[in-house]
Scaffold this motif. Structure first.
Motif, PDB file in Angstrom:
ATOM      1  N   ALA A 188       0.836  -1.204   0.000  1.00 62.98           N
ATOM      2  CA  ALA A 188       0.000   0.000   0.000  1.00 62.98           C
ATOM      3  C   ALA A 188       0.872   1.257   0.000  1.00 62.98           C
ATOM      4  N   PHE A 189       1.923   1.239   0.817  1.00 64.66           N
ATOM      5  CA  PHE A 189       2.810   2.406   0.932  1.00 64.66           C
ATOM      6  C   PHE A 189       3.540   2.681  -0.378  1.00 64.66           C
ATOM      7  N   THR A 190       4.203   1.669  -0.916  1.00 65.45           N
ATOM      8  CA  THR A 190       5.010   1.890  -2.122  1.00 65.45           C
ATOM      9  C   THR A 190       4.146   2.137  -3.350  1.00 65.45           C
ATOM     10  N   SER A 191       3.013   1.462  -3.446  1.00 65.43           N
ATOM     11  CA  SER A 191       2.162   1.660  -4.623  1.00 65.43           C
ATOM     12  C   SER A 191       1.513   3.038  -4.617  1.00 65.43           C
ATOM     13  N   GLN A 192       1.222   3.585  -3.430  1.00 63.92           N
ATOM     14  CA  GLN A 192       0.678   4.940  -3.363  1.00 63.92           C
ATOM     15  C   GLN A 192       1.718   5.962  -3.832  1.00 63.92           C
ATOM     16  N   ILE A 193       2.966   5.789  -3.414  1.00 68.99           N
ATOM     17  CA  ILE A 193       4.030   6.684  -3.890  1.00 68.99           C
ATOM     18  C   ILE A 193       4.123   6.606  -5.404  1.00 68.99           C
ATOM     19  N   ASN A 194       4.114   5.396  -5.921  1.00 68.30           N
ATOM     20  CA  ASN A 194       4.225   5.205  -7.359  1.00 68.30           C
ATOM     21  C   ASN A 194       3.030   5.788  -8.102  1.00 68.30           C
ATOM     22  N   ALA A 195       1.831   5.578  -7.562  1.00 66.02           N
ATOM     23  CA  ALA A 195       0.617   6.037  -8.244  1.00 66.02           C
ATOM     24  C   ALA A 195       0.476   7.552  -8.226  1.00 66.02           C
ATOM     25  N   LEU A 196       0.916   8.195  -7.142  1.00 61.25           N
ATOM     26  CA  LEU A 196       0.659   9.624  -6.978  1.00 61.25           C
ATOM     27  C   LEU A 196       1.803  10.530  -7.446  1.00 61.25           C
ATOM     28  N   PHE A 197       3.022   9.984  -7.526  1.00 61.93           N
ATOM     29  CA  PHE A 197       4.155  10.881  -7.781  1.00 61.93           C
ATOM     30  C   PHE A 197       5.043  10.487  -8.951  1.00 61.93           C
ATOM     31  N   ASP A 198       5.004   9.251  -9.394  1.00 64.36           N
ATOM     32  CA  ASP A 198       5.889   8.844 -10.478  1.00 64.36           C
ATOM     33  C   ASP A 198       5.561   9.612 -11.755  1.00 64.36           C
ATOM     34  N   GLN A 199       6.585  10.207 -12.347  1.00 62.44           N
ATOM     35  CA  GLN A 199       6.452  10.963 -13.610  1.00 62.44           C
ATOM     36  C   GLN A 199       5.494  12.146 -13.497  1.00 62.44           C
ATOM     37  N   ASP A 200       5.317  12.664 -12.309  1.00 55.96           N
ATOM     38  CA  ASP A 200       4.399  13.805 -12.139  1.00 55.96           C
ATOM     39  C   ASP A 200       4.964  14.738 -11.070  1.00 55.96           C
ATOM     40  N   THR A 201       5.442  15.901 -11.495  1.00 57.88           N
ATOM     41  CA  THR A 201       5.995  16.878 -10.550  1.00 57.88           C
ATOM     42  C   THR A 201       5.099  18.110 -10.403  1.00 57.88           C
ATOM     43  N   ARG A 202       3.879  18.037 -10.918  1.00 59.81           N
ATOM     44  CA  ARG A 202       3.008  19.214 -10.872  1.00 59.81           C
ATOM     45  C   ARG A 202       1.680  18.939 -10.147  1.00 59.81           C
ATOM     46  N   GLY A 203       1.582  17.815  -9.482  1.00 63.03           N
ATOM     47  CA  GLY A 203       0.383  17.528  -8.695  1.00 63.03           C
ATOM     48  C   GLY A 203      -0.819  17.091  -9.486  1.00 63.03           C
ATOM     49  N   GLN A 204      -0.605  16.671 -10.744  1.00 58.05           N
ATOM     50  CA  GLN A 204      -1.740  16.221 -11.559  1.00 58.05           C
ATOM     51  C   GLN A 204      -2.426  15.010 -10.924  1.00 58.05           C
ATOM     52  N   LYS A 205      -1.631  14.019 -10.533  1.00 55.98           N
ATOM     53  CA  LYS A 205      -2.198  12.789  -9.988  1.00 55.98           C
ATOM     54  C   LYS A 205      -2.838  13.015  -8.618  1.00 55.98           C
ATOM     55  N   LEU A 206      -2.351  13.999  -7.887  1.00 59.71           N
ATOM     56  CA  LEU A 206      -2.934  14.328  -6.588  1.00 59.71           C
ATOM     57  C   LEU A 206      -4.213  15.152  -6.714  1.00 59.71           C
ATOM     58  N   GLY A 207      -4.458  15.668  -7.913  1.00 59.82           N
ATOM     59  CA  GLY A 207      -5.645  16.506  -8.130  1.00 59.82           C
ATOM     60  C   GLY A 207      -5.495  17.909  -7.586  1.00 59.82           C
ATOM     61  N   ILE A 208      -4.243  18.387  -7.445  1.00 60.25           N
ATOM     62  CA  ILE A 208      -4.024  19.733  -6.916  1.00 60.25           C
ATOM     63  C   ILE A 208      -3.301  20.648  -7.908  1.00 60.25           C
ATOM     64  N   ALA A 209      -3.102  20.171  -9.141  1.00 58.70           N
ATOM     65  CA  ALA A 209      -2.406  20.998 -10.138  1.00 58.70           C
ATOM     66  C   ALA A 209      -3.230  22.260 -10.411  1.00 58.70           C
ATOM     67  N   CYS A 210      -2.539  23.379 -10.467  1.00 62.27           N
ATOM     68  CA  CYS A 210      -3.230  24.648 -10.764  1.00 62.27           C
ATOM     69  C   CYS A 210      -2.233  25.620 -11.366  1.00 62.27           C
ATOM     70  N   LYS A 211      -2.759  26.658 -11.993  1.00 58.90           N
ATOM     71  CA  LYS A 211      -1.906  27.699 -12.560  1.00 58.90           C
ATOM     72  C   LYS A 211      -2.737  28.967 -12.697  1.00 58.90           C
ATOM     73  N   ASP A 212      -2.053  30.087 -12.841  1.00 55.87           N
ATOM     74  CA  ASP A 212      -2.721  31.335 -13.150  1.00 55.87           C
ATOM     75  C   ASP A 212      -1.888  32.113 -14.157  1.00 55.87           C
ATOM     76  N   GLU A 213      -2.420  33.181 -14.634  1.00 55.32           N
ATOM     77  CA  GLU A 213      -1.740  33.940 -15.686  1.00 55.32           C
ATOM     78  C   GLU A 213      -0.626  34.805 -15.140  1.00 55.32           C
TER      79      GLU A 213
END
Length: 325
Positions: A300-325
Motif C-alpha cells: 500500500a505504501f510503495t504503490s501509493q508513492i508510485n501512483a501519486l508521484f511517479d512521472q508527475d511533478t506538478r500535482g496532476q495525480k494528486l488533483g491539486i495541479a493549478c496555474k494562473d496567468e
C-alpha cells in the motif's frame, strides 16, 4: 560615480567575503537550537557574520532574537526591503570539491549556497556598501532583511515581522541571475491513506523505507529493508534489484544484514523548484518494490508513492495541479 568601475574595484574583496561566508555550514540544526540561536550554531554564525559586516561598514544593524536581522541605510519613513537568507539546504553527495570549501574553478565559485542565497546576499550587501560609500542621500530606507529559516518553514520572517514593520516594496536577490519575476507557490503536505488488512502470506515484508532530507529537495538517496519468506526469494529480489538499476541507469546496492535485505539507491538531488531536473531516489525505490509480492502495508505504501508521484511533478495525480496567468 562610475558604478561599474566601483564594482570592479571591489571585486577581489567581494569574492573573498563571499567565499568566507560560503564556508559557514549553515544547515538547519533543530536539535542544536536554543534561545537566541533557534536554528543551531552554524546558522547563527552565518547571521552574525553578515550583521558584523554591516556593523563594520557603519550601517544600522539589528538582530531580532536570532531569527532574523537587518542591515539598513537611508532615511525616510518608507522601507525598501531586500529579502535575503543565510540558511542552506543540506549539501548532499556528488561534489567534485567539498561543498563548503567555496572552491573557484572555471571562474565560478562552487559551494552549497553560492546561488541560493549567500552569493546574492553578499552581492546585495556590496551594492548597499557602494551606495553608502558614494554619499548618495536616499529618501527611503533600504533594509536588507536577513532570514535564517527560508529553506524550511519560514519561521524567521514570521517572527521578524511580529516585531518589525513590513516594507512598502521589496525584492529577493535569490537564485538565478539577473532576475526571476515570478515563482510557483509551494505546498508542504502530509499524505496519509488506509488499507485493508487481511491474513495473506507475502513473499516479502517491507520493514523500513526512508528517503529525503528536506521537503524542498529531490531525494538523492533512498534506503529500504525487506525480509524474505525463503532464501531463494531473497536471491530473486536481489537479482531483480540489480536488473532495475541497470534498466534505469542508476547506482545502488543490496546487502544482507541481520534485519534482512538492505537496499540503497542513488538519485540526483535538485531544488524542488524544478524537480524534473533531478532523479528522485525515493520514487524509484518505491517503483521497484511495489512490483513485487510485498506485505499489504508495504505494498500500500510503495504503490501509493508510485501512483501519486511517479512521472508527475506538478500535482496532476494528486488533483491539486493549478496555474494562473
Amino acid at each position: 560615480m562610475n558604478w561599474e568601475a566601483e564594482v570592479i574595484r571591489k571585486k577581489d574583496d567581494l569574492i573573498k567575503d563571499t567565499q568566507s561566508f560560503l564556508q559557514i555550514e549553515s544547515v538547519l540544526d533543530e536539535e542544536g537550537g536554543k534561545e537566541g540561536k533557534p536554528f543551531g550554531e552554524k546558522v547563527d554564525d552565518a547571521l552574525q557574520y553578515m550583521l558584523k559586516k554591516g556593523e563594520d561598514e557603519g550601517f544600522t544593524v539589528k538582530n531580532v532574537d536570532g531569527y532574523a536581522g537587518h542591515i539598513e541605510y537611508g532615511e525616510g519613513d518608507d522601507i525598501v526591503g531586500v529579502l535575503c537568507h543565510v540558511d542552506v539546504v543540506p549539501a548532499g553527495d556528488g561534489w567534485t570539491t567539498p561543498p563548503f570549501s567555496a572552491d573557484i574553478r572555471e571562474n565560478k565559485i562552487f559551494a552549497r549556497g553560492a546561488i541560493d542565497d549567500k552569493g546574492p546576499t553578499m552581492a546585495a550587501f556590496y551594492a548597499l556598501k557602494i551606495l553608502k560609500d558614494s554619499g548618495l542621500q536616499l529618501s527611503k530606507k533600504i533594509r536588507m532583511i536577513i532570514g535564517t529559516d527560508e529553506e524550511s518553514d519560514w519561521r524567521c520572517v514570521d517572527h521578524y515581522f511580529k516585531h518589525e514593520p513590513m516594507p512598502q516594496i521589496g525584492f529577493a536577490p535569490d537564485a538565478d541571475f539577473p532576475i526571476i519575476h515570478a515563482e510557483k507557490g509551494i505546498i508542504d503536505a502530509v499524505v496519509s491513506f488506509t488499507y485493508q488488512q487481511t491474513a495473506n502470506h507475502p513473499r516479502y515484508t517491507l520493514k523500513q523505507f526512508t528517503s529525503g532530507m528536506r521537503l524542498n529537495m529531490v531525494p538523492d538517496e533512498a534506503a529500504a529493508t525487506v525480509t524474505a519468506a525463503q532464501e531463494h526469494d531473497a536471491e530473486s529480489l536481489k537479482t531483480a534489484f540489480e536488473a532495475y538499476l541497470a534498466d534505469h541507469q542508476l547506482s545502488g546496492e543490496v546487502k544482507n544484514t541481520a534485519d534482512g535485505l538492505h537496499f540503497t539507491l542513488k538519485g540526483v538531488s535538485v531544488h524542488a523548484m524544478e524537480p524534473a531536473h533531478g532523479t528522485n531516489a525515493g520514487i524509484h525505490m518505491a517503483n521497484f518494490l511495489c512490483g513485487h509480492e510485498l506485505d499489504e502495508q508495504g505494498l500500500a505504501f510503495t504503490s501509493q508513492i508510485n501512483a501519486l508521484f511517479d512521472q508527475d511533478t506538478r500535482g496532476q495525480k494528486l488533483g491539486i495541479a493549478c496555474k494562473d496567468e
